[in-house]
Write a protein that holds these residues in place. Sequence first.
Motif, PDB file in Angstrom:
ATOM      1  N   GLU A  18       0.826  -1.214   0.000  1.00  0.00           N
ATOM      2  CA  GLU A  18       0.000   0.000   0.000  1.00  0.00           C
ATOM      3  C   GLU A  18       0.861   1.265   0.000  1.00  0.00           C
ATOM      4  O   GLU A  18       0.590   2.216  -0.752  1.00  0.00           O
ATOM      5  CB  GLU A  18      -0.931   0.013   1.205  1.00  0.00           C
ATOM      6  N   LEU A  19       1.905   1.273   0.816  1.00  0.00           N
ATOM      7  CA  LEU A  19       2.798   2.434   0.854  1.00  0.00           C
ATOM      8  C   LEU A  19       3.500   2.629  -0.489  1.00  0.00           C
ATOM      9  O   LEU A  19       3.681   3.764  -0.941  1.00  0.00           O
ATOM     10  CB  LEU A  19       3.826   2.279   1.978  1.00  0.00           C
ATOM     11  N   ALA A  20       3.887   1.528  -1.126  1.00  0.00           N
ATOM     12  CA  ALA A  20       4.539   1.622  -2.433  1.00  0.00           C
ATOM     13  C   ALA A  20       3.581   2.187  -3.479  1.00  0.00           C
ATOM     14  O   ALA A  20       3.961   3.042  -4.292  1.00  0.00           O
ATOM     15  CB  ALA A  20       5.065   0.251  -2.854  1.00  0.00           C
ATOM     16  N   VAL A  21       2.342   1.723  -3.472  1.00  0.00           N
ATOM     17  CA  VAL A  21       1.333   2.254  -4.401  1.00  0.00           C
ATOM     18  C   VAL A  21       1.118   3.739  -4.126  1.00  0.00           C
ATOM     19  O   VAL A  21       1.086   4.553  -5.057  1.00  0.00           O
ATOM     20  CB  VAL A  21      -0.001   1.470  -4.281  1.00  0.00           C
ATOM     21  N   ASP A  22       0.987   4.100  -2.853  1.00  0.00           N
ATOM     22  CA  ASP A  22       0.779   5.507  -2.494  1.00  0.00           C
ATOM     23  C   ASP A  22       1.948   6.390  -2.936  1.00  0.00           C
ATOM     24  O   ASP A  22       1.765   7.576  -3.208  1.00  0.00           O
ATOM     25  CB  ASP A  22       0.564   5.663  -0.984  1.00  0.00           C
ATOM     26  N   VAL A  27       2.780  -1.998  -8.454  1.00  0.00           N
ATOM     27  CA  VAL A  27       3.062  -3.130  -7.569  1.00  0.00           C
ATOM     28  C   VAL A  27       2.295  -4.383  -7.977  1.00  0.00           C
ATOM     29  O   VAL A  27       1.101  -4.336  -8.252  1.00  0.00           O
ATOM     30  CB  VAL A  27       2.704  -2.772  -6.100  1.00  0.00           C
ATOM     31  N   VAL A  28       3.028  -5.491  -7.982  1.00  0.00           N
ATOM     32  CA  VAL A  28       2.444  -6.817  -8.158  1.00  0.00           C
ATOM     33  C   VAL A  28       2.722  -7.581  -6.876  1.00  0.00           C
ATOM     34  O   VAL A  28       3.838  -7.549  -6.347  1.00  0.00           O
ATOM     35  CB  VAL A  28       3.062  -7.555  -9.365  1.00  0.00           C
ATOM     36  N   VAL A  41      -4.682  -7.186   0.279  1.00  0.00           N
ATOM     37  CA  VAL A  41      -3.908  -6.694  -0.861  1.00  0.00           C
ATOM     38  C   VAL A  41      -4.586  -5.444  -1.415  1.00  0.00           C
ATOM     39  O   VAL A  41      -5.782  -5.477  -1.729  1.00  0.00           O
ATOM     40  CB  VAL A  41      -3.805  -7.775  -1.957  1.00  0.00           C
ATOM     41  N   PRO A  42      -3.840  -4.354  -1.535  1.00  0.00           N
ATOM     42  CA  PRO A  42      -4.452  -3.129  -2.067  1.00  0.00           C
ATOM     43  C   PRO A  42      -5.065  -3.356  -3.455  1.00  0.00           C
ATOM     44  O   PRO A  42      -4.508  -4.079  -4.286  1.00  0.00           O
ATOM     45  CB  PRO A  42      -3.269  -2.154  -2.143  1.00  0.00           C
ATOM     46  N   ALA A  43      -6.202  -2.740  -3.696  1.00  0.00           N
ATOM     47  CA  ALA A  43      -6.924  -2.916  -4.963  1.00  0.00           C
ATOM     48  C   ALA A  43      -6.089  -2.501  -6.168  1.00  0.00           C
ATOM     49  O   ALA A  43      -6.258  -3.043  -7.254  1.00  0.00           O
ATOM     50  CB  ALA A  43      -8.229  -2.118  -4.920  1.00  0.00           C
ATOM     51  N   ALA A  44      -5.172  -1.572  -5.975  1.00  0.00           N
ATOM     52  CA  ALA A  44      -4.347  -1.086  -7.087  1.00  0.00           C
ATOM     53  C   ALA A  44      -3.244  -2.062  -7.488  1.00  0.00           C
ATOM     54  O   ALA A  44      -2.575  -1.854  -8.493  1.00  0.00           O
ATOM     55  CB  ALA A  44      -3.725   0.259  -6.719  1.00  0.00           C
TER      56      ALA A  44
END
Length: 145
Positions: A18-22, A27-28, A41-44
Amino acid sequence: MKLLVTGGAGYIGSVIAELAVDAGHDVVVIDDLRAGNREAVPAACAFVRGSIGDPSSLEQAFARGPFHAVLHLAAEAAIETSVTDPALYFRTNLADSLTLLDTMRAQGVGRMVFSSTAATYGTRNPFRWTKTIHSAPSTRTASRS
């Protein structure tokens, strides 16, 4: 950056994802969901359900690359289980990680952030830890891991 997070459905892995996406990263996540939760797991994030010890699961994950780095959090962590089933620990924490490393090398991914246990630092005051702290596992932890 494009990042692969192993163990990304676990508590720490999902927070890191989540922090990486933010932070704007693509991210995979790969996780076998034995201890993780798919909803964490974050939706993104793209998600691959599979083990880092399974070459076909890694093939599915790395097909979503190329990756700049792997954030490796997939591991067995419970001390009690390491005593009752040490083969599981060896297989997951060493053999499966070697499979991941072999795949990274084959895919040209040369960067990894490896998450380990704080138990390697012993019982020191956690508010005084620095980047140069030396490991000092307790006899109990060292004899069981």
